[in-house]
Structure formats: structure tokens, C-alpha cells
Design an enzyme around this catalytic site. Sequence first.
Site, PDB file in Angstrom:
ATOM      1  N   LYS A 129      23.781 -22.274  -5.853  1.00  0.00           N
ATOM      2  CA  LYS A 129      22.600 -23.087  -6.156  1.00  0.00           C
ATOM      3  C   LYS A 129      21.751 -23.168  -4.910  1.00  0.00           C
ATOM      4  O   LYS A 129      22.257 -23.048  -3.793  1.00  0.00           O
ATOM      5  CB  LYS A 129      23.023 -24.502  -6.555  1.00  0.00           C
ATOM      6  CG  LYS A 129      21.972 -25.271  -7.328  1.00  0.00           C
ATOM      7  CD  LYS A 129      22.001 -24.912  -8.792  1.00  0.00           C
ATOM      8  CE  LYS A 129      20.879 -25.535  -9.562  1.00  0.00           C
ATOM      9  NZ  LYS A 129      21.080 -25.387 -11.020  1.00  0.00           N
ATOM     10  N   ASP A 169      15.274 -24.012 -12.001  1.00  0.00           N
ATOM     11  CA  ASP A 169      15.875 -25.324 -12.232  1.00  0.00           C
ATOM     12  C   ASP A 169      14.693 -26.305 -12.165  1.00  0.00           C
ATOM     13  O   ASP A 169      13.547 -25.886 -12.361  1.00  0.00           O
ATOM     14  CB  ASP A 169      16.964 -25.631 -11.185  1.00  0.00           C
ATOM     15  CG  ASP A 169      17.858 -26.817 -11.573  1.00  0.00           C
ATOM     16  OD1 ASP A 169      18.774 -26.634 -12.385  1.00  0.00           O
ATOM     17  OD2 ASP A 169      17.627 -27.939 -11.086  1.00  0.00           O
TER      18      ASP A 169
HETATM   19  P1  NDP Z   1      11.778 -29.220 -15.232  1.00  0.00           P
HETATM   20  O1  NDP Z   1      11.253 -29.288 -13.846  1.00  0.00           O
HETATM   21  O2  NDP Z   1      11.165 -28.272 -16.195  1.00  0.00           O
HETATM   22  O3  NDP Z   1      11.706 -30.665 -15.894  1.00  0.00           O
HETATM   23  C1  NDP Z   1      12.345 -31.752 -15.312  1.00  0.00           C
HETATM   24  C2  NDP Z   1      12.029 -32.992 -16.121  1.00  0.00           C
HETATM   25  O4  NDP Z   1      12.864 -34.062 -15.659  1.00  0.00           O
HETATM   26  C3  NDP Z   1      10.599 -33.473 -15.948  1.00  0.00           C
HETATM   27  O5  NDP Z   1      10.188 -34.133 -17.114  1.00  0.00           O
HETATM   28  C4  NDP Z   1      10.728 -34.443 -14.776  1.00  0.00           C
HETATM   29  O6  NDP Z   1       9.697 -35.433 -14.712  1.00  0.00           O
HETATM   30  C5  NDP Z   1      12.057 -35.080 -15.060  1.00  0.00           C
HETATM   31  N1  NDP Z   1      12.667 -35.489 -13.786  1.00  0.00           N
HETATM   32  C6  NDP Z   1      13.044 -34.683 -12.766  1.00  0.00           C
HETATM   33  N2  NDP Z   1      13.526 -35.377 -11.732  1.00  0.00           N
HETATM   34  C7  NDP Z   1      13.450 -36.663 -12.108  1.00  0.00           C
HETATM   35  C8  NDP Z   1      13.795 -37.872 -11.484  1.00  0.00           C
HETATM   36  N3  NDP Z   1      14.327 -37.890 -10.245  1.00  0.00           N
HETATM   37  N4  NDP Z   1      13.600 -39.018 -12.175  1.00  0.00           N
HETATM   38  C9  NDP Z   1      13.055 -38.983 -13.432  1.00  0.00           C
HETATM   39  N5  NDP Z   1      12.707 -37.872 -14.072  1.00  0.00           N
HETATM   40  C10 NDP Z   1      12.896 -36.741 -13.432  1.00  0.00           C
HETATM   41  O7  NDP Z   1      13.340 -28.950 -15.080  1.00  0.00           O
HETATM   42  P2  NDP Z   1      14.375 -28.415 -16.176  1.00  0.00           P
HETATM   43  O8  NDP Z   1      13.980 -28.866 -17.525  1.00  0.00           O
HETATM   44  O9  NDP Z   1      14.594 -26.982 -15.927  1.00  0.00           O
HETATM   45  O10 NDP Z   1      15.721 -29.174 -15.714  1.00  0.00           O
HETATM   46  C11 NDP Z   1      16.128 -30.416 -16.259  1.00  0.00           C
HETATM   47  C12 NDP Z   1      17.619 -30.607 -16.031  1.00  0.00           C
HETATM   48  O11 NDP Z   1      18.338 -29.552 -16.683  1.00  0.00           O
HETATM   49  C13 NDP Z   1      18.082 -30.564 -14.569  1.00  0.00           C
HETATM   50  O12 NDP Z   1      19.178 -31.440 -14.418  1.00  0.00           O
HETATM   51  C14 NDP Z   1      18.539 -29.123 -14.402  1.00  0.00           C
HETATM   52  O13 NDP Z   1      19.480 -29.010 -13.353  1.00  0.00           O
HETATM   53  C15 NDP Z   1      19.190 -28.901 -15.755  1.00  0.00           C
HETATM   54  N6  NDP Z   1      19.370 -27.506 -16.168  1.00  0.00           N
HETATM   55  C16 NDP Z   1      18.323 -26.635 -16.198  1.00  0.00           C
HETATM   56  C17 NDP Z   1      18.506 -25.334 -16.633  1.00  0.00           C
HETATM   57  C18 NDP Z   1      17.382 -24.359 -16.759  1.00  0.00           C
HETATM   58  O14 NDP Z   1      17.629 -23.257 -17.224  1.00  0.00           O
HETATM   59  N7  NDP Z   1      16.151 -24.707 -16.396  1.00  0.00           N
HETATM   60  C19 NDP Z   1      19.843 -24.846 -17.012  1.00  0.00           C
HETATM   61  C20 NDP Z   1      20.869 -25.869 -17.007  1.00  0.00           C
HETATM   62  C21 NDP Z   1      20.614 -27.132 -16.577  1.00  0.00           C
HETATM   63  P3  NDP Z   1       8.530 -35.314 -13.621  1.00  0.00           P
HETATM   64  O15 NDP Z   1       7.692 -34.164 -14.061  1.00  0.00           O
HETATM   65  O16 NDP Z   1       7.826 -36.630 -13.686  1.00  0.00           O
HETATM   66  O17 NDP Z   1       9.214 -35.080 -12.301  1.00  0.00           O
HETATM   67  O1  2IT Z   2      21.857 -25.375 -13.914  1.00  0.00           O
HETATM   68  C1  2IT Z   2      21.741 -24.234 -14.388  1.00  0.00           C
HETATM   69  O2  2IT Z   2      22.642 -23.702 -15.043  1.00  0.00           O
HETATM   70  C2  2IT Z   2      20.474 -23.518 -14.184  1.00  0.00           C
HETATM   71  N1  2IT Z   2      19.551 -24.093 -13.607  1.00  0.00           N
HETATM   72  C3  2IT Z   2      20.317 -22.102 -14.647  1.00  0.00           C
HETATM   73  C4  2IT Z   2      20.946 -21.141 -13.684  1.00  0.00           C
HETATM   74  C5  2IT Z   2      20.693 -19.681 -13.950  1.00  0.00           C
HETATM   75  O3  2IT Z   2      21.074 -18.897 -13.070  1.00  0.00           O
HETATM   76  O4  2IT Z   2      20.134 -19.301 -14.984  1.00  0.00           O
END
Ligand code: NDP
Ligand code: 2IT
Length: 451
Positions: A129, A169
Amino acid sequence: MPNIDEKLQPILAEVTRRNAGEPEFHQAVHEVLESLGRVVAKHPHYLDLALIERICEPERQIIFRIPWTDDKGQVQINRGFRVQFNSALGPYKGGMRFHPSVNLGIIKFLGFEQTFKNALTGMPIGGGKGGSDFDLKGRSDAEIMRFCQSLMTEMHRYLGEQTDVPAGDIGVGGREIGYMFGQYKRLTNRYEAGVFTGKGLAYGGSRARTEATGYGNTYFTQAMLQTRGTDFDGKTVVVSGSGNVAIYTIEKVQSFGGKVIACSDSSGYILDENGLDLALLKEIKDQRRERVSEYARIKGEGVHFIAADKGTIWDVPCDVAMPSATQNELSGKDARILVKNGVIAVGEGANMPSTPEAVKVFQEAGILFAPGKAANAGGVATSALEMQQNASRDSWTFEQTEARLATIMRNIHDTCHQTAEEYGAPGDYVLGANIAGFVRVAEAMRMMGVI
Ligand code: NDP
Ligand code: 2IT
């Protein structure tokens, strides 16, 4: 450490001592060690070989300076991280996170969880990561590009399609991946498509990767509901966040007949009892990059925006909760409210969104609870499918790719379910995921000697 087997307590004490000031990392290790007592009781050789200690220690941790110039000509400095956690099963694999809260402990917790998650997918990927404390809010495209180029000027030397393969992420989507991949290609003079996943479809990306995490969590949660003879159809659902994972969770839940009535961002949450209008939400979030309050402003009557200091999204009564924003966003208090309001299932789209107290509340109430490292594995699994397409210079259809994703999620669900049963804790998906992920990594390491 009441819930940790006596033999494993010194391991947690040492991890805590050696990684001082990293509470999220301690939390993630604590949770896994709680599950491993049953493993070492069956297989004591894991203790003799110090396999647990080795798995808790990242193989390599890289911290670097990222200098860049903003639009006013002012020089800015950020800190970059890449933690290459475990390569027993394949090249390090895991996303990059850009958020002001990012620090070494957060990247380590994410890399640790990623190692088990990637093992659960059954695909040949290790765990890693990275990220930066860079704050994208209010930054122009040009600033974001210069930042990504500066980051990659340092990070490129540690990557490679056989070495370490980043993706997105929080704060890192298609735009940022494009800028990072472009700079990698320039610096190395190699068109190495498999060095990054989450790429644009125009240059080697996979269909369904954008949708994969949210769709995958929905498939997993649906499989859990089916173990109790029910499904999403007609259920009221709350999804926190409004980023990549949240949006495609909403899309899939709606296609399964669920009604999603609330989502959020860091400024607050919106409540639309008629069910969220996903097209409008996508336009506001994906295209205009605005706040969720804009949705309530446009919709007007009947739609509410509740600011973050006035309440939490978990106050909204629902049948299924899908936290999809960030770590520790759902507290013990929130969990008690959800249970009181009759929630029947929780599927974690984010990484570690429920606090340990919240997980305990859900499990004691007999709620179906899917931990992130299993439920959100569809994203990284589809990244592995992207690597596979890149390696064979091929490109699959959306349907083909989504069908693979659906099968993978079903397999992960069944693996967690069966492992929990085998180890005497039926229905405990946390235990099932931790044990099944750990055993796969530990077995590979054992066969490779002291590495
Ligand atoms: P994005 O940046 O697309 O979206 C994040 C969302 O969460 C936004 O709405 C953001 O609001 C909110 N957010 C982030 N940080 C905070 C905080 N500290 N407090 C309140 N709200 C918060 O990210 P993703 O959708 O990609 O990721 C969301 C979660 O999913 C994370 O935990 C990530 O690790 C996990 N994840 C992502 C994967 C992927 O493929 N993208 C795969 C597996 C897990 P704002 O815009 O106001 O900051
Ligand atoms: O938390 C996660 O699994 C991710 N942000 C996706 C990682 C990846 O390599 O696709």
C-alpha cells in the site's frame, strides 16, 4: 488483551512497541491475532517458525519527499509512502491513497490488511500500500498532474509489473492513475501496462475495474443474506461515502432491488426517502467534483442534508448498512443505534470502517457482518484480472469480466463461511477471513524457508 490467546500476546506487545504511535496498525494486527489462537492450537509449528511475527513485519517501507510547484509558483512539500508488505504470493499489490490524514501507520494497516485480502482472492498477488498526505481539495488539474509526476519521479524505481503494482484508493482515481502511469512510462522508457491497475480503458485498463469494489461488496453481502434465506430485494440500504466504492455499491444494490436512501461525504450526509437518484449523484461527484449537499439543493423538497456536526449517517434506520468511506467511521455507539433500528447485515466496502467495539456489537447481536478484507476484495481481484489481460495483451468484455468478479466473490464468501465452520465459529466471517487469508500466506512462506 483478553481476547488474544496467551501464546500470541507477546507478539502484539512487540508489534506495539516496535511501531510506536501507529494506532490503526495496532488495531489491524490485534484483530487478526484474535482469530489466530485457533490456528496455532491446530498447527503449533506456525509459532516455532515465527511466521506470525514475520507476517506482521513489512518486507520494506519507503518514505520519500515530494516537492512540487503550485499554480501560484509556490513550492509545496508532501510526504510519500510505499509499504511493500508481503510478496509470498506474488508482486506487492495495493492502492495509493491521497488524503491529508495519511501517515506511515495508516499505510501499514492498509498494507497488512491487503496481504490477507489478496490471499483470499486466490490470485497470485502479494500485499502493499502507498500514498501521500497530499490534499486534493481545491487543487487544479495542473497541480494534481505536477504532484503525481513528482511522486512518480521517486517511486518509479521501486515498481515493476513483477515487483510492485499500485492502483487507486481514497483520492486516487482514473485521473491520478493516468498521470502516474504516464510519468512511469517516460522515466523508464518502457510500455509496461501491468505496472499499474485501474488504468483508463484507452491504455490498457480493464472493463469493470471501476465498478468492481462496490459491485463485489454487493455480491458478497447478497451471498451472506442468502445464507439466511433472504436478499437485497425490497431492503432499505444506507451506504456511507460517495466516492468510487460508494457509487458502485449503490448502483449494484439498486439493480438487486434494494432501495438506497442515504450516502455521505466528510461534510455530512443526504437522506432521500424515495431512493437516491444515482445519475444525479454521479454527475455531482464524478463530473463536477462537488459536495453531497449539492444533491439536496438541486432536489429540494423532501431531500435532507445533515451536516457532519449535526448527526451521523448511521442514525438512519435501515436493513443493510454498507460503510464505504474510511477507517473507524462507524463507532460502537453507531452500531448500537443500527442494531436498535433493526439492521440485519453489514458489508464493509471501506477498509476497517467499523471500530473493534462496533464489530463486537454486531457480532453479539447476531447480525451478518462482512469484514472489509473479504467484502471489498472485488477491487483488487479485478486488478489482478487487469494484470492478466495486460500480460496476454488481451481485453475482455464487461460481461466476461463481471462474471469472473461474481464467481470470485462467491468463492471468497464460501471460503470465509467454511473456514469459520471448520474452526468452530460458524457464521463468524471475521474469523473465517483472517484464518483463510493467514493460512494461505503462511503456507507459502513456510515452504520458502526463512524469508
Ligand atoms: P474515494 O476517494 O473515491 O471516496 C472516498 C469517500 O469517503 C468520499 O466520499 C470521502 O469524502 C469520504 N471520506 C474519505 N475520508 C474521509 C474521512 N476521513 N472522513 C469522512 N469521510 C471521508 O475513495 P474510494 O471510494 O476508492 O475508497 C473508499 C474506501 O474504500 C476506503 O476505505 C478505501 O480504502 C476502500 N477501498 C477502495 C477500493 C478501490 O478500489 N477504490 C478497494 C477496496 C477498498 P470527501 O470527499 O469529503 O473526503
Ligand atoms: O484497498 C484496496 O483493496 C484497494 N484500494 C484496491 C487495490 C488494488 O490494487 O486494486
